[in-house]
Design an enzyme around this catalytic site. Structure first.
Site, mmCIF file in Angstrom:
data_model
loop_
_atom_site.group_PDB
_atom_site.id
_atom_site.type_symbol
_atom_site.label_atom_id
_atom_site.label_comp_id
_atom_site.label_asym_id
_atom_site.label_seq_id
_atom_site.Cartn_x
_atom_site.Cartn_y
_atom_site.Cartn_z
ATOM 1 N N THR A 130 0.819 -1.204 0.000
ATOM 2 C CA THR A 130 0.000 0.000 0.000
ATOM 3 C C THR A 130 0.854 1.257 0.000
ATOM 4 O O THR A 130 1.790 1.384 0.793
ATOM 5 C CB THR A 130 -0.924 0.014 1.223
ATOM 6 O OG1 THR A 130 -1.733 -1.166 1.203
ATOM 7 C CG2 THR A 130 -1.814 1.238 1.223
ATOM 8 N N LYS A 155 -1.321 -0.982 -4.127
ATOM 9 C CA LYS A 155 -2.615 -0.357 -3.835
ATOM 10 C C LYS A 155 -2.366 1.083 -3.412
ATOM 11 O O LYS A 155 -1.597 1.339 -2.478
ATOM 12 C CB LYS A 155 -3.369 -1.109 -2.747
ATOM 13 C CG LYS A 155 -4.802 -0.587 -2.579
ATOM 14 C CD LYS A 155 -5.640 -1.480 -1.690
ATOM 15 C CE LYS A 155 -5.528 -1.059 -0.247
ATOM 16 N NZ LYS A 155 -6.567 -1.723 0.595
ATOM 17 N N LYS A 157 -3.682 4.728 -1.999
ATOM 18 C CA LYS A 157 -4.707 5.414 -1.232
ATOM 19 C C LYS A 157 -5.041 6.748 -1.896
ATOM 20 O O LYS A 157 -4.148 7.548 -2.199
ATOM 21 C CB LYS A 157 -4.234 5.657 0.202
ATOM 22 C CG LYS A 157 -4.090 4.400 1.038
ATOM 23 C CD LYS A 157 -5.446 3.773 1.342
ATOM 24 C CE LYS A 157 -5.334 2.632 2.343
ATOM 25 N NZ LYS A 157 -6.656 2.058 2.669
ATOM 26 N N ASP A 184 -7.769 2.675 -3.553
ATOM 27 C CA ASP A 184 -8.709 2.613 -2.431
ATOM 28 C C ASP A 184 -9.116 4.037 -2.071
ATOM 29 O O ASP A 184 -8.293 4.836 -1.624
ATOM 30 C CB ASP A 184 -8.043 1.932 -1.237
ATOM 31 C CG ASP A 184 -9.000 1.725 -0.066
ATOM 32 O OD1 ASP A 184 -10.188 2.089 -0.191
ATOM 33 O OD2 ASP A 184 -8.550 1.202 0.971
ATOM 34 N N GLU A 210 -11.601 0.305 -4.895
ATOM 35 C CA GLU A 210 -12.142 -0.122 -3.608
ATOM 36 C C GLU A 210 -12.882 1.024 -2.929
ATOM 37 O O GLU A 210 -12.386 2.139 -2.843
ATOM 38 C CB GLU A 210 -10.982 -0.608 -2.725
ATOM 39 C CG GLU A 210 -11.406 -1.274 -1.444
ATOM 40 C CD GLU A 210 -10.217 -1.824 -0.663
ATOM 41 O OE1 GLU A 210 -10.401 -2.100 0.538
ATOM 42 O OE2 GLU A 210 -9.115 -1.958 -1.237
ATOM 43 N N ASP A 233 -15.424 -2.494 1.021
ATOM 44 C CA ASP A 233 -14.683 -2.628 2.269
ATOM 45 C C ASP A 233 -15.570 -2.137 3.410
ATOM 46 O O ASP A 233 -16.243 -2.926 4.070
ATOM 47 C CB ASP A 233 -13.370 -1.854 2.203
ATOM 48 C CG ASP A 233 -12.530 -2.010 3.472
ATOM 49 O OD1 ASP A 233 -12.972 -2.722 4.402
ATOM 50 O OD2 ASP A 233 -11.447 -1.414 3.551
ATOM 51 N N LYS A 255 -12.006 -8.402 6.266
ATOM 52 C CA LYS A 255 -10.993 -8.119 7.276
ATOM 53 C C LYS A 255 -11.444 -8.751 8.590
ATOM 54 O O LYS A 255 -12.606 -8.595 8.998
ATOM 55 C CB LYS A 255 -10.796 -6.610 7.446
ATOM 56 C CG LYS A 255 -10.221 -5.937 6.204
ATOM 57 C CD LYS A 255 -10.077 -4.437 6.386
ATOM 58 C CE LYS A 255 -9.463 -3.797 5.143
ATOM 59 N NZ LYS A 255 -9.410 -2.311 5.261
ATOM 60 N N ASP A 305 -4.174 -8.204 0.497
ATOM 61 C CA ASP A 305 -3.580 -6.941 0.926
ATOM 62 C C ASP A 305 -3.191 -7.077 2.392
ATOM 63 O O ASP A 305 -3.896 -6.624 3.287
ATOM 64 C CB ASP A 305 -4.578 -5.799 0.710
ATOM 65 C CG ASP A 305 -4.010 -4.442 1.101
ATOM 66 O OD1 ASP A 305 -2.774 -4.325 1.183
ATOM 67 O OD2 ASP A 305 -4.800 -3.507 1.334
ATOM 68 N N ASP A 307 -0.050 -6.247 4.012
ATOM 69 C CA ASP A 307 1.275 -5.650 4.220
ATOM 70 C C ASP A 307 1.376 -4.893 5.536
ATOM 71 O O ASP A 307 2.335 -4.159 5.760
ATOM 72 C CB ASP A 307 1.622 -4.717 3.053
ATOM 73 C CG ASP A 307 0.674 -3.527 2.954
ATOM 74 O OD1 ASP A 307 -0.445 -3.600 3.500
ATOM 75 O OD2 ASP A 307 1.043 -2.517 2.323
#
Length: 324
Positions: A130, A155, A157, A184, A210, A233, A255, A305, A307
């Site tokens: 990310t 990914k 942000k 995202d 996302e 999400d 998650k 994802d 990390d």
């Protein structure tokens, strides 16, 4: 499930592991990501779990020990994971305890958690790395160094500022012409504001968008012709909410902190497939202790994802290994 009926004792502690640097997403900057660690003791055996909670649901580690205290009588009666799902709502506290119960059962039975879960033996899986929201030049530079530079899945942000977000994506794509890129938005866009963003994302070959809109505005998704797959999400916390996604999203980001543990996470992954949804696993941060059970869920996922430990200045215990 084959769990002992012996009394289980519970210990909790809250950690605030230092981040390498602040992490910025739409509407929030994290200076630290506190987490709750749970240890269960049953005879000679120990089981551990960890959770960071769900900040946008006001679910934070500081309030989790009090939630778990209410379960001490049930633990002393030999609480199992299915009973836990009935007794406690989804969220971080249940996640930490559920994962600790998986760990405890594996140690008691001598069978690894993946085997108890009915999974194939785990294989290495590819994770996204990310890129925190920053100026475009900084994001492009960071995409080429360290684990970000070694990996082939990024990914980004975004923050909801369409002109700036477009420049961010263009800069990273220019720096990494062949890498897989997902973005995202963390609820930062509206149907009106996203109009300018989507053609630029398509031109930059972004392969996943996302959570573009706010939780509670899921009906807006069906009105947009998105040029790439979309993932829920914040719009999907648990197994019950999963049923609302078909026709609105293409994928769900599971998650363990949201859904309340590996037990429900596995149920969600299997139900998502039945509903025709693709599956992603992410995390809310934390150490490798939180990543380990999510890694098992990742065996069933299309996008991973995980990390979170790479954001930490230092690990607290055995660590996930990132390579290539």
């Amino acid at each position: 499930m084959p769990m002992t009926t012996q009394a289980i004792e519970l210990d909790c502690r809250i950690l605030s592991p230092a981040l390498l640097e602040p992490v910025r997403i739409a509407g929030k900057t994290f200076e630290e990501i506190p987490c709750l660690q749970v240890e269960l003791r049953c005879g000679p055996h120990r089981g551990r779990g960890e959770a960071a909670g769900v900040f946008y649901m006001k679910d934070d580690p500081a309030g989790m020990p009090a939630q778990l205290e209410r379960l001490r009588p049930a633990l002393r009666e030999g609480l199992d994971r299915e009973q836990l799902r009935r007794l406690m709502p989804p969220g971080g506290a249940r996640n930490a305890l559920d994962c600790a119960l998986w760990d405890l059962e594996a140690r008691q039975t001598g069978h690894p958690a993946w085997q108890i879960a009915g999974l194939d033996e785990p294989r290495p899986i590819r994770t996204a790395f990310t890129l925190s929201a920053n100026d475009p030049e900084t994001m492009a530079r960071r995409a080429t160094v360290g684990l970000h530079g070694q990996g082939d899945t990024l990914k980004l942000k975004l923050t909801g500022d369409a002109p700036l977000d477009i420049e961010r994506v263009r800069a990273v794509r220019h720096a990494r012409p062949t890498v897989w890129i997902g973005v995202d938005a963390n609820q930062a866009y509206t149907p009106a504001s996203i109009e300018a963003l989507l053609p630029a994302l398509a031109a930059c070959r972004v392969q996943l968008l996302e959570q573009p809109f706010a939780r509670g505005r899921e009906q807006d998704m069906a009105a947009i012709d998105f040029p790439m797959p979309t993932a829920a999400d914040e719009s999907c916390l648990d197994l019950r909410e999963l049923e609302t996604l078909p026709g609105r999203f293409d994928m769900v980001n599971i998650k363990l902190d949201k859904c309340g543990g590996l037990t429900e996470g596995l149920l969600m992954a299997r139900r998502a497939r039945e509903l025709g949804l693709r599956v992603m696993v992410g995390n809310m941060g934390g150490t490798s202790l939180a990543t380990a059970p999510a890694f098992l869920l990742g065996q069933l996922c299309d996008v991973v994802d995980l990390d979170g430990p790479t954001l930490l200045a230092q690990e607290h215990g055995p660590a996930v290994r990132y390579a290539g």
